[in-house]
Design a protein around this motif. Structure first.
Motif, PDB file in Angstrom:
ATOM      1  N   SER A 141       0.397  -0.940   0.335  1.00 24.28           N
ATOM      2  CA  SER A 141      -0.117   0.584  -0.329  1.00 24.28           C
ATOM      3  C   SER A 141       1.192   0.933   0.148  1.00 24.28           C
ATOM      4  O   SER A 141       1.691   1.066   0.336  1.00 24.28           O
ATOM      5  N   ILE A 142       0.422   2.116  -0.268  1.00 25.58           N
ATOM      6  CA  ILE A 142       1.090   3.410  -0.157  1.00 25.58           C
ATOM      7  C   ILE A 142       0.473   4.894   0.440  1.00 25.58           C
ATOM      8  O   ILE A 142      -0.716   4.993   0.705  1.00 25.58           O
ATOM      9  N   ILE A 143       1.161   5.559   0.598  1.00 23.81           N
ATOM     10  CA  ILE A 143       0.711   6.969   1.636  1.00 23.81           C
ATOM     11  C   ILE A 143       0.734   7.892   0.891  1.00 23.81           C
ATOM     12  O   ILE A 143       1.699   7.983   0.555  1.00 23.81           O
ATOM     13  N   VAL A 144       0.515   8.714   0.132  1.00 18.49           N
ATOM     14  CA  VAL A 144       0.913  10.311  -0.116  1.00 18.49           C
ATOM     15  C   VAL A 144       0.940  11.532   0.310  1.00 18.49           C
ATOM     16  O   VAL A 144      -0.689  11.031   0.501  1.00 18.49           O
ATOM     17  N   THR A 145       1.120  11.873   0.714  1.00 19.94           N
ATOM     18  CA  THR A 145       1.243  13.389   1.682  1.00 19.94           C
ATOM     19  C   THR A 145       1.048  14.347   1.474  1.00 19.94           C
ATOM     20  O   THR A 145       0.810  15.797   1.973  1.00 19.94           O
ATOM     21  N   GLN A 146       1.160  14.545   0.106  1.00 17.20           N
ATOM     22  CA  GLN A 146       0.437  16.493   0.196  1.00 17.20           C
ATOM     23  C   GLN A 146      -0.259  15.862  -1.170  1.00 17.20           C
ATOM     24  O   GLN A 146      -1.027  15.253  -1.603  1.00 17.20           O
ATOM     25  N   PRO A 147      -1.598  17.092  -1.605  1.00 12.49           N
ATOM     26  CA  PRO A 147      -2.342  16.768  -2.325  1.00 12.49           C
ATOM     27  C   PRO A 147      -2.048  16.527  -3.695  1.00 12.49           C
ATOM     28  O   PRO A 147      -0.927  16.524  -4.215  1.00 12.49           O
ATOM     29  N   VAL A 148      -2.980  15.860  -4.360  1.00 12.59           N
ATOM     30  CA  VAL A 148      -2.671  15.047  -6.054  1.00 12.59           C
ATOM     31  C   VAL A 148      -3.417  16.846  -6.913  1.00 12.59           C
ATOM     32  O   VAL A 148      -4.740  16.587  -6.978  1.00 12.59           O
ATOM     33  N   ARG A 149      -2.279  17.297  -7.425  1.00 11.85           N
ATOM     34  CA  ARG A 149      -2.874  18.365  -7.952  1.00 11.85           C
ATOM     35  C   ARG A 149      -3.189  17.895  -9.261  1.00 11.85           C
ATOM     36  O   ARG A 149      -2.865  16.315 -10.171  1.00 11.85           O
TER      37      ARG A 149
ATOM     38  N   ILE B  10      -3.345  11.626   1.588  1.00 13.98           N
ATOM     39  CA  ILE B  10      -3.511  12.890   3.310  1.00 13.98           C
ATOM     40  C   ILE B  10      -3.646  14.440   2.415  1.00 13.98           C
ATOM     41  O   ILE B  10      -2.883  14.948   2.453  1.00 13.98           O
ATOM     42  N   GLY B  11      -4.933  14.592   2.291  1.00 14.22           N
ATOM     43  CA  GLY B  11      -5.420  15.557   1.552  1.00 14.22           C
ATOM     44  C   GLY B  11      -6.290  15.421   0.754  1.00 14.22           C
ATOM     45  O   GLY B  11      -6.931  14.753   0.215  1.00 14.22           O
ATOM     46  N   SER B  12      -6.100  16.186  -0.673  1.00 19.12           N
ATOM     47  CA  SER B  12      -7.583  16.437  -1.383  1.00 19.12           C
ATOM     48  C   SER B  12      -6.974  16.078  -3.203  1.00 19.12           C
ATOM     49  O   SER B  12      -5.759  15.964  -2.871  1.00 19.12           O
TER      50      SER B  12
ATOM     51  N   TYR C 234      -8.431  11.737   3.101  1.00 18.93           N
ATOM     52  CA  TYR C 234      -9.011  12.836   4.038  1.00 18.93           C
ATOM     53  C   TYR C 234      -9.220  13.742   3.845  1.00 18.93           C
ATOM     54  O   TYR C 234      -9.422  14.876   4.960  1.00 18.93           O
ATOM     55  N   GLY C 235      -8.928  14.138   2.835  1.00 21.76           N
ATOM     56  CA  GLY C 235      -9.481  15.769   1.763  1.00 21.76           C
ATOM     57  C   GLY C 235     -10.664  15.726   1.349  1.00 21.76           C
ATOM     58  O   GLY C 235     -11.617  14.240   1.123  1.00 21.76           O
TER      59      GLY C 235
ATOM     60  N   PHE D  65     -13.064   5.952   0.371  1.00 24.55           N
ATOM     61  CA  PHE D  65     -13.665   6.350   0.634  1.00 24.55           C
ATOM     62  C   PHE D  65     -12.669   8.249   1.485  1.00 24.55           C
ATOM     63  O   PHE D  65     -11.643   8.669   0.379  1.00 24.55           O
ATOM     64  N   CYS D  66     -13.996   9.022   1.029  1.00 28.76           N
ATOM     65  CA  CYS D  66     -13.432  10.314   1.180  1.00 28.76           C
ATOM     66  C   CYS D  66     -14.137  11.237   2.201  1.00 28.76           C
ATOM     67  O   CYS D  66     -15.325  11.448   2.310  1.00 28.76           O
ATOM     68  N   ARG D  67     -14.093  12.030   2.616  1.00 31.83           N
ATOM     69  CA  ARG D  67     -14.102  12.804   3.895  1.00 31.83           C
ATOM     70  C   ARG D  67     -14.749  14.287   3.116  1.00 31.83           C
ATOM     71  O   ARG D  67     -15.447  14.312   4.128  1.00 31.83           O
ATOM     72  N   LYS D  68     -15.146  14.600   1.663  1.00 36.46           N
ATOM     73  CA  LYS D  68     -15.920  15.460   1.613  1.00 36.46           C
ATOM     74  C   LYS D  68     -16.089  14.593  -0.033  1.00 36.46           C
ATOM     75  O   LYS D  68     -14.910  14.936  -0.788  1.00 36.46           O
ATOM     76  N   LEU D  69     -17.129  14.915  -0.810  1.00 32.77           N
ATOM     77  CA  LEU D  69     -17.885  14.593  -2.568  1.00 32.77           C
ATOM     78  C   LEU D  69     -17.506  14.970  -2.663  1.00 32.77           C
ATOM     79  O   LEU D  69     -18.477  15.685  -2.417  1.00 32.77           O
ATOM     80  N   GLU D  70     -16.641  15.836  -3.883  1.00 37.38           N
ATOM     81  CA  GLU D  70     -17.476  15.967  -5.274  1.00 37.38           C
ATOM     82  C   GLU D  70     -16.541  16.116  -6.411  1.00 37.38           C
ATOM     83  O   GLU D  70     -15.785  16.348  -7.165  1.00 37.38           O
ATOM     84  N   ALA D  71     -16.426  14.874  -6.595  1.00 33.25           N
ATOM     85  CA  ALA D  71     -16.068  13.552  -7.560  1.00 33.25           C
ATOM     86  C   ALA D  71     -16.728  13.979  -8.707  1.00 33.25           C
ATOM     87  O   ALA D  71     -17.793  14.339  -9.101  1.00 33.25           O
ATOM     88  N   GLU D  72     -15.204  13.877  -9.977  1.00 31.86           N
ATOM     89  CA  GLU D  72     -15.894  14.091 -11.253  1.00 31.86           C
ATOM     90  C   GLU D  72     -16.593  12.236 -11.860  1.00 31.86           C
ATOM     91  O   GLU D  72     -16.818  12.296 -12.554  1.00 31.86           O
TER      92      GLU D  72
END
Length: 245
Positions: free
Chosen positions: A140-148, A162-164, A180-181, A200-207
């Motif tokens: 498994s991997i953990i990404v600590t920065q937002p995905v731009r 760990i981000g949006s 987590y974002g 799982f997502c903390r806030k859903l605004e998905a495309e």
């Protein structure tokens, strides 16, 4: 001494695994291409810069038909990296190479709604294990920065963000996805055939969200779930969503 200094260094060859989509065309190709255009239109940019394998196993076609199909896919920005299931006599220097031995993945279901606004695709971020891992020990991997916007995260196991995830970005995982974002882009879990994977997502605004080949676009999602903590999973062939609150 001179001979030692001028001796060329050996070429290093390394193995590396990547996730690729597999297209399984059906006859007649013209009808199948219409359906593919509909899929691409409902998920803008879905095939851009994404490796694709063409599986023609069992199709009664000749080399000219195969070459014509690859050309029409190329005109649609679907770049074929390899061809699976073709007779050796059908392939040549003017066609992608033969491929075999890929892991089974879920089928791609066509979206049933119009797409969200297309966002330009930028450089992708590819995450793969350095060496093949046992089936029961996929990292498994953990990404600590937002995905731009424009970035892509690929992994064979679970992915934790760990981000949006920005609009126009995507996360593709063989296992589950934890964000987590805010999820504004695309999230596709269970791409290695794992129907038990979840998103799982903390806030859903998905495309777009997808699990094991089943997809929902932004317009398919229940309005009451937007802006809330949400999880997605499969119950048989039913794509299910529920609030985490």
């Amino acid at each position: 001494m001179t001979a030692v200094l001028t001796k060329p260094r050996p070429i290093r060859l390394k193995g590396r695994s990547y996730l690729a989509l597999t297209l399984t065309p059906e006859l007649p190709f013209e009808d199948w291409l219409v359906r593919l255009d509909d899929l691409a239109g409902r998920s803008a940019g879905f095939f851009l810069r994404r490796p694709v394998v063409l599986d023609v196993e069992g199709l009664e076609i000749d080399r000219a038909q195969l070459r014509d199909l690859v050309g029409k896919l190329g005109a649609r920005n679907v770049r074929i990296m390899g061809i699976e299931g073709a007779r050796p006599s059908m392939l040549g220097n003017d066609l992608p190479p033969a491929m075999s031995g890929g892991k089974t993945t879920g089928d791609i279901e066509e979206p049933t709604a119009e797409p969200a606004k297309e966002t330009p695709v930028a450089e992708s971020v590819v995450v793969t294990p350095a060496a093949p891992l046992p089936a029961k020990a996929v990292a498994s991997i953990i990404v600590t920065q937002p995905v731009r916007s424009g970035q892509s995260i690929f992994a064979e196991g679970d992915v934790t963000i760990i981000g949006s995830v920005a609009s126009g970005a995507e996360v593709i995982a063989g296992g589950s996805i934890h964000i987590y974002g805010t999820l504004r882009g695309r999230a596709m879990a269970g791409t290695m055939g794992d129907a038990s994977a979840r998103i799982f997502c903390r806030k859903l605004e998905a495309e777009l969200v997808g699990i094991d080949g089943y997809y929902k676009t932004a317009e398919d999602l229940e309005p009451g779930l937007r802006g809330k903590p949400v999880q997605f999973w499969l119950e048989g062939e039913i794509f299910t969503a529920g609030s985490l609150a």
